[in-house]
Write an enzyme that holds these catalytic residues in place. Structure first.
Site, PDB file in Angstrom:
ATOM      1  N   SER A 147       0.831  -1.203   0.000  1.00  0.00           N
ATOM      2  CA  SER A 147       0.000   0.000   0.000  1.00  0.00           C
ATOM      3  C   SER A 147       0.872   1.262   0.000  1.00  0.00           C
ATOM      4  O   SER A 147       1.656   1.470  -0.919  1.00  0.00           O
ATOM      5  CB  SER A 147      -0.964  -0.044   1.198  1.00  0.00           C
ATOM      6  OG  SER A 147      -1.957   0.945   1.088  1.00  0.00           O
ATOM      7  N   ASP A 224     -10.165  -5.332  -3.469  1.00  0.00           N
ATOM      8  CA  ASP A 224      -9.493  -4.358  -2.619  1.00  0.00           C
ATOM      9  C   ASP A 224     -10.409  -3.158  -2.391  1.00  0.00           C
ATOM     10  O   ASP A 224     -10.832  -2.489  -3.345  1.00  0.00           O
ATOM     11  CB  ASP A 224      -8.202  -3.909  -3.311  1.00  0.00           C
ATOM     12  CG  ASP A 224      -7.274  -3.117  -2.408  1.00  0.00           C
ATOM     13  OD1 ASP A 224      -7.763  -2.232  -1.695  1.00  0.00           O
ATOM     14  OD2 ASP A 224      -6.056  -3.373  -2.451  1.00  0.00           O
ATOM     15  N   HIS A 256      -7.492  -5.840   0.653  1.00  0.00           N
ATOM     16  CA  HIS A 256      -6.282  -5.051   0.849  1.00  0.00           C
ATOM     17  C   HIS A 256      -5.432  -5.503   2.035  1.00  0.00           C
ATOM     18  O   HIS A 256      -4.360  -4.970   2.252  1.00  0.00           O
ATOM     19  CB  HIS A 256      -6.695  -3.585   1.061  1.00  0.00           C
ATOM     20  CG  HIS A 256      -5.578  -2.588   0.915  1.00  0.00           C
ATOM     21  ND1 HIS A 256      -4.997  -2.297  -0.304  1.00  0.00           N
ATOM     22  CD2 HIS A 256      -4.939  -1.798   1.828  1.00  0.00           C
ATOM     23  CE1 HIS A 256      -4.063  -1.377  -0.143  1.00  0.00           C
ATOM     24  NE2 HIS A 256      -3.996  -1.066   1.139  1.00  0.00           N
TER      25      HIS A 256
END
EC number: 3.1.2.12
Length: 278
Positions: A147, A224, A256
């Site tokens: 991320s 996600d 995610h």
């Protein structure tokens, strides 16, 4: 440097250290997994893992389940904290800015610039410290992340290819200058000069620098919840235009979080093993 936690793990040791960082102007912590080979004094390949928003130096060690294969491959794993910490360190108004959200860049704006020098911390200070203090094979160091940390891994790899020989990412923020998370952080940390943001944007960097690596691995879940922030297609297009090989793998049903990372962590370690040996 002070050892504050040490746990036996797959015949190696998972440790946490703290030290006074000149880059961050205060105390910082990092996690490190040392396989048995490193404990015995054998130089080992190393991977820096950069975690995402709200994470700490311990998140990866607990949640990713990387140590088993790292022990087999003889990999040292380094996981820095995601920002400077402390009462004297500026804090934002939400979880996506301030402490826990350093974005792996060097802030230029007040009040952030006094402590938020995360690019310098990772790529220079911590990198040098780890190479000096541990049995690191210095010509075999890679970087990966998740991320916000995937953004950090991609950008630092393209900025410092002489230091990082391989790079991969899980659900990275591929074009932070074109998404709300990045726009908020960059406006605060770097100011309003959007042209200056390009030096911290992986999509822009691959366009500027061209091919730097034999391959890049990105895994992305199609369920996600933050997909609209990530823009993998923009990075894929930039790599294609620049001639930078990219393996972008999209996975139906995955979100995610760290269950997603656990599912594909072995692939990333094996990818780096191949790249670092080439």
């Amino acid at each position: 440097m002070e050892l504050i936690q040490n746990n036996r793990c797959f015949d190696g040791e998972q440790r946490i250290y703290r030290f006074n960082s000149s880059s961050l102007n205060g105390e910082s912590r990092f996690g490190i997994f040392l396989p048995a080979q490193a404990l015995a004094g054998q130089d080992c390949p190393a991977l820096f893992y950069l975690a995402g928003l709200t994470c700490t130096e311990e998140t990866f060690a607990i949640k990713a389940h990387a140590q088993r294969l790292a022990a087999q491959l003889g990999f040292i794993l380094i996981s820095p904290d995601t920002s400077p910490r402390g009462e004297q360190v500026a804090q934002g108004d939400h979880w996506d800015i301030g402490q826990g959200a350093g974005f792996y860049i060097n802030a230029t704006q007040a009040p952030w610039a006094a402590h938020y020098q995360m690019e310098q911390f990772v790529a220079e200070e911590l990198y040098a410290l780890v190479c000096e203090q541990f049995a690191v094979q210095t010509d075999s160091i890679g970087i990966f992340g998740h991320s916000m940390g995937g953004h950090g891994a991609l950008t630092l790899a393209f900025k410092y290819p002489e230091k990082f020989k391989s790079v991969s990412a899980f659900a990275p923020i591929c074009a932070p200058s074109q998404c709300p998370w990045g726009e908020k952080a960059f406006s605060a940390y770097l100011g309003d000069d959007r042209q200056g943001w390009q030096a911290h944007d992986a999509t822009a960097l691959v366009q500027q620098k061209g091919k730097q690596f034999a391959d890049i691995l990105i895994d992305q879940g199609l369920q996600d919840q933050f997909y609209s922030q990530l823009n993998p297609a923009l990075f894929q297009a930039a790599c294609a235009q620049a001639g930078q090989p990219l393996s972008l793998r999209e996975h139906a049903g995955y979100d995610h979080g760290y269950y997603f990372i656990q599912s594909f962590i072995d692939d990333h370690l094996q990818f780096h093993a191949v790249q670092l040996q080439s």
